[in-house]
Design an enzyme around this catalytic site. Structure first.
Site, PDB file in Angstrom:
ATOM      1  N   TYR A  24       0.842  -1.196   0.000  1.00 41.32           N
ATOM      2  CA  TYR A  24       0.000   0.000   0.000  1.00 41.32           C
ATOM      3  C   TYR A  24       0.884   1.257   0.000  1.00 41.32           C
ATOM      4  CZ  TYR A  24      -3.770   3.194   1.145  1.00 41.32           C
ATOM      5  OH  TYR A  24      -4.674   4.239   1.113  1.00 41.32           O
ATOM      6  N   HIS A  28       1.338   4.166  -3.047  1.00 44.67           N
ATOM      7  CA  HIS A  28       1.034   5.574  -2.791  1.00 44.67           C
ATOM      8  C   HIS A  28       2.266   6.472  -2.867  1.00 44.67           C
ATOM      9  CE1 HIS A  28      -2.966   4.212  -1.761  1.00 44.67           C
ATOM     10  NE2 HIS A  28      -3.321   5.471  -1.939  1.00 44.67           N
ATOM     11  N   TRP A  82      -7.783   2.591 -10.813  1.00 46.80           N
ATOM     12  CA  TRP A  82      -7.072   2.718  -9.530  1.00 46.80           C
ATOM     13  C   TRP A  82      -7.772   1.900  -8.446  1.00 46.80           C
ATOM     14  CZ3 TRP A  82      -2.478   4.352  -7.892  1.00 46.80           C
ATOM     15  CH2 TRP A  82      -2.285   4.556  -6.524  1.00 46.80           C
TER      16      TRP A  82
END
Length: 132
Positions: A24, A28, A82
């Protein structure tokens, strides 16, 4: 001349699978440029994500409405891609990540309380300037 919508401060939570936290973070660290542009264009301002070691994810955004901002994003094809890329990283959700926000109630805001206190102090003491 169009009127600028009022921005609201919104905080929400979600949960990332503990074994997917590093992935994650990696994703990002380099969000797709077209996703960044779509967020800005659809009214996501001052948007930040905060992640605890146990996978608790806290999001903060300033926008007119979280629901309206999410709806505007849903119209962008990049958002569909996304959300599909990110879905397997989340824990305990049945719908796409951007439809699974758990909004948190704001119970304290320093600037609002200071303004109210200063206003009350000024009203109770005519002629006195509230301290800064």
């Amino acid at each position: 001349m169009s009127e600028t919508p009022t921005r609201r401060r919104i905080c929400f939570q979600q949960r990332i699978h503990p074994d997917r936290i590093e992935e994650y973070k990696r994703r990002h660290a380099a969000v797709w440029p077209e996703m960044l542009e779509a967020l800005e264009a659809t009214g996501w301002h001052n948007y930040s994500l905060f992640l605890a070691p146990d996978g608790l994810l806290i999001g903060y955004v300033e926008t007119d409405s979280l629901t309206a901002a999410a709806d505007r994003m849903a119209a962008h094809e990049v958002n569909t891609r996304w959300q599909a890329e990110m879905a397997d990283l989340f824990d305990g959700i049945e719908s796409p990540p951007d439809e699974s926000f758990v909004p948190l109630e704001e119970i304290f805001n320093l600037e609002q309380q200071l303004a109210a206190a200063r206003s009350a102090a000024g009203a109770s003491r005519p002629g006195q300037v509230p301290r800064r």
